[in-house]
Motif scaffolding. Structure first.
Motif, mmCIF file in Angstrom:
data_model
loop_
_atom_site.group_PDB
_atom_site.id
_atom_site.type_symbol
_atom_site.label_atom_id
_atom_site.label_comp_id
_atom_site.label_asym_id
_atom_site.label_seq_id
_atom_site.Cartn_x
_atom_site.Cartn_y
_atom_site.Cartn_z
ATOM 1 N N TRP A 33 0.815 -1.219 0.000
ATOM 2 C CA TRP A 33 0.000 0.000 0.000
ATOM 3 C C TRP A 33 0.843 1.260 0.000
ATOM 4 C CZ3 TRP A 33 -4.640 -1.266 -1.242
ATOM 5 C CH2 TRP A 33 -5.193 -2.471 -0.805
ATOM 6 N N ASP B 113 -7.622 -8.861 -0.325
ATOM 7 C CA ASP B 113 -7.098 -9.580 -1.491
ATOM 8 C C ASP B 113 -6.131 -10.680 -1.072
ATOM 9 O OD1 ASP B 113 -8.589 -7.982 -3.131
ATOM 10 O OD2 ASP B 113 -6.918 -6.730 -3.804
ATOM 11 N N ASP C 39 -7.996 -4.414 -4.148
ATOM 12 C CA ASP C 39 -7.474 -4.218 -5.499
ATOM 13 C C ASP C 39 -5.965 -4.007 -5.493
ATOM 14 O OD1 ASP C 39 -7.700 -4.273 -8.231
ATOM 15 O OD2 ASP C 39 -8.142 -2.142 -8.435
ATOM 16 N N ARG D 133 -4.915 -8.400 -10.067
ATOM 17 C CA ARG D 133 -4.918 -8.453 -11.534
ATOM 18 C C ARG D 133 -4.075 -9.599 -12.057
ATOM 19 N NH1 ARG D 133 -4.144 -3.084 -10.236
ATOM 20 N NH2 ARG D 133 -1.925 -3.113 -10.781
ATOM 21 N N THR E 93 -12.788 -7.805 -7.205
ATOM 22 C CA THR E 93 -12.501 -7.253 -5.886
ATOM 23 C C THR E 93 -13.134 -5.884 -5.727
ATOM 24 O OG1 THR E 93 -10.684 -6.792 -4.327
ATOM 25 C CG2 THR E 93 -10.338 -6.155 -6.627
ATOM 26 N N ARG F 27 -12.420 -2.129 -4.950
ATOM 27 C CA ARG F 27 -11.272 -1.225 -4.977
ATOM 28 C C ARG F 27 -11.289 -0.291 -3.774
ATOM 29 N NH1 ARG F 27 -9.894 3.941 -6.512
ATOM 30 N NH2 ARG F 27 -7.720 4.165 -7.181
ATOM 31 N N ARG F 28 -10.162 -0.261 -3.074
ATOM 32 C CA ARG F 28 -9.952 0.626 -1.934
ATOM 33 C C ARG F 28 -9.155 1.829 -2.425
ATOM 34 N NH1 ARG F 28 -5.416 0.544 1.331
ATOM 35 N NH2 ARG F 28 -5.675 1.316 3.458
ATOM 36 N N PRO F 29 -9.676 3.059 -2.313
ATOM 37 C CA PRO F 29 -9.043 4.229 -2.935
ATOM 38 C C PRO F 29 -7.855 4.749 -2.130
ATOM 39 C CG PRO F 29 -11.001 4.919 -1.782
ATOM 40 C CD PRO F 29 -10.933 3.415 -1.631
ATOM 41 N N THR G 35 -15.850 3.213 -2.180
ATOM 42 C CA THR G 35 -15.232 2.058 -2.826
ATOM 43 C C THR G 35 -16.073 1.668 -4.038
ATOM 44 O OG1 THR G 35 -16.490 0.603 -1.356
ATOM 45 C CG2 THR G 35 -14.263 1.191 -0.663
ATOM 46 N N ARG G 36 -15.509 0.816 -4.897
ATOM 47 C CA ARG G 36 -16.299 0.342 -6.036
ATOM 48 C C ARG G 36 -15.855 -1.066 -6.416
ATOM 49 N NH1 ARG G 36 -13.669 0.517 -10.968
ATOM 50 N NH2 ARG G 36 -11.702 1.680 -11.029
ATOM 51 N N VAL H 96 -14.694 -3.974 -8.791
ATOM 52 C CA VAL H 96 -13.950 -4.172 -10.040
ATOM 53 C C VAL H 96 -14.191 -5.626 -10.461
ATOM 54 C CG1 VAL H 96 -11.704 -4.135 -11.163
ATOM 55 C CG2 VAL H 96 -12.215 -2.494 -9.336
#
Length: 360
Positions: free
Chosen positions: A83, A272, A300, A305, A313, A315-317, A347-348, A350
């Motif tokens: 991170w 993840d 994410d 990927r 997953t 996504r953590r911004p 979050t969103r 993916v």
């Protein structure tokens, strides 16, 4: 900073929280008086002014980027954390806009709490010692961003005594009242992940979580439960598996799920890393993702990927959290005070290749 009191035997003077308590007002109200804001009642302004004079409050100089670039510290738990790169990018972008210089350092070893951020934070846990915190001010830092697991009560008190503005980026535990922090919308992320699996037709959905102590993990599990309840699906106690945040612990939890009389058809892994552990357990049993089991992660990471198949997953911004934290810190350095102490970024989901309708 908004924590009352100061270290005994020190001479730095009272914090703004002490002044607010003395005047019988909130800290934001006291801050408005200190900063000369007009939206304060005359009687309230009088009480705060008298408290300031009575207690000998000395205000920190206001930050003015036009005079000279200010120095701020970014403290990460480990520079090689998955991170840390995203945090550095976010801080760098916002610092360039603000005309700041940033010093990046890792928390000193030997002060760890045993906590890790694998569920959505920075490396292994640590608590910077008092002397190390003092050195931040000795080199002229105007403020600090912390991307570490947590700080101890003594360290929070020391920061208050030093009168050093700081912001926590995605802390593992809930900070004390008044401490400014930026995090992700973990509850909503848990809802989104579970709703995705429900929309595919899954009802036997398990969750693999990390430690119960983690604020982010608990919120993700709560989102999972909420999504099931909204869909009229009864949560099964045996489908909730809590263990360590690493791949090995998640692998063991997944093997336990596979040994149930009625195993799940889908798994929401609260990180993840945990999802990769789930992958390992499924491969060990000769099961394929997503044909035999759908898997959703959280975070994410780049590994999401690269996994085979690529991991669906949430996504953590991370970079956005870091840049938001820096902008909040700039406001605090200028003597302003954010209206709220907790900022959550959305979050969103993916979608990739690890989810599909349940097997027939």
């Amino acid at each position: 900073m908004v924590r009352s009191g100061s270290a005994s035997g020190t001479t730095a003077g009272p914090t703004l929280a002490v002044v607010a308590r003395e005047a019988g007002v909130s800290v934001p109200t006291a801050s408005k008086v200190v900063n000369g804001r007009a939206d304060v009642a005359p009687e309230t302004r009088r009480r705060v002014t008298e408290a300031l004079e009575r207690l000998g409050y000395v205000r920190r100089p206001r930050f003015d980027a036009a005079k000279a670039p200010a120095l701020v510290d970014l403290v990460v738990q480990a520079l090689d954390s998955p991170w840390s790169g995203a945090v550095l990018r976010g801080v760098e972008e916002a610092a360039r806009e603000a005309g700041l210089e940033v010093v990046v350092s890792s928390a000193p070893p030997g002060h760890g709490t045993g906590l890790t951020h694998s569920s959505g934070g920075s490396g292994s846990g640590g608590r910077p010692d008092r002397g190390w915190l003092d050195r931040l001010t000795a080199r002229g830092s105007a403020g600090v961003l912390f991307h570490v697991a947590e700080l101890s009560p003594a360290q929070y008190a020391r920061l208050d005594h030093l009168r050093l503005p700081y912001v926590m980026i995605d802390p593992v535990s809930e900070p004390p009242a008044g401490v400014v922090s930026v995090g992700a919308a973990n509850w909503r992320g848990g809802v989104t992940a579970t709703e995705h699996l429900l929309e595919l037709g899954h009802e036997r959905i398990a969750v693999v979580a990390g430690s119960r102590r983690r604020m982010c993990g608990a919120a993700r599990v709560a989102g999972y439960r909420s999504a099931l309840a909204s869909a009229g699906v009864r949560p099964r106690a045996e489908y909730l598996r809590v263990g360590g945040p690493d791949e090995g612990a998640a692998r063991v939890r997944m093997l336990e799920l596979l040994d149930l009389p009625e195993p799940p058809t889908a798994v929401f892994a609260c990180s993840d890393r945990a999802a990769l552990g789930v992958y390992g357990a499924l491969a060990e049993r000769g099961l394929r993702v997503p044909y035999d089991m759908s898997v959703v992660g959280f975070g994410d990471l780049p590994e999401a990927r690269w996994a085979a198949p690529a991991l669906t997953t949430v996504r953590r911004p991370t970079a956005e959290m870091a840049s938001t934290a820096l902008r909040l810190l700039v406001r605090m350095m200028a003597g302003d005070r954010p209206e709220g102490t907790r900022t959550e970024l959305s979050t969103r989901l993916v979608e990739r290749a690890s989810t599909a309708p349940p097997p027939v």
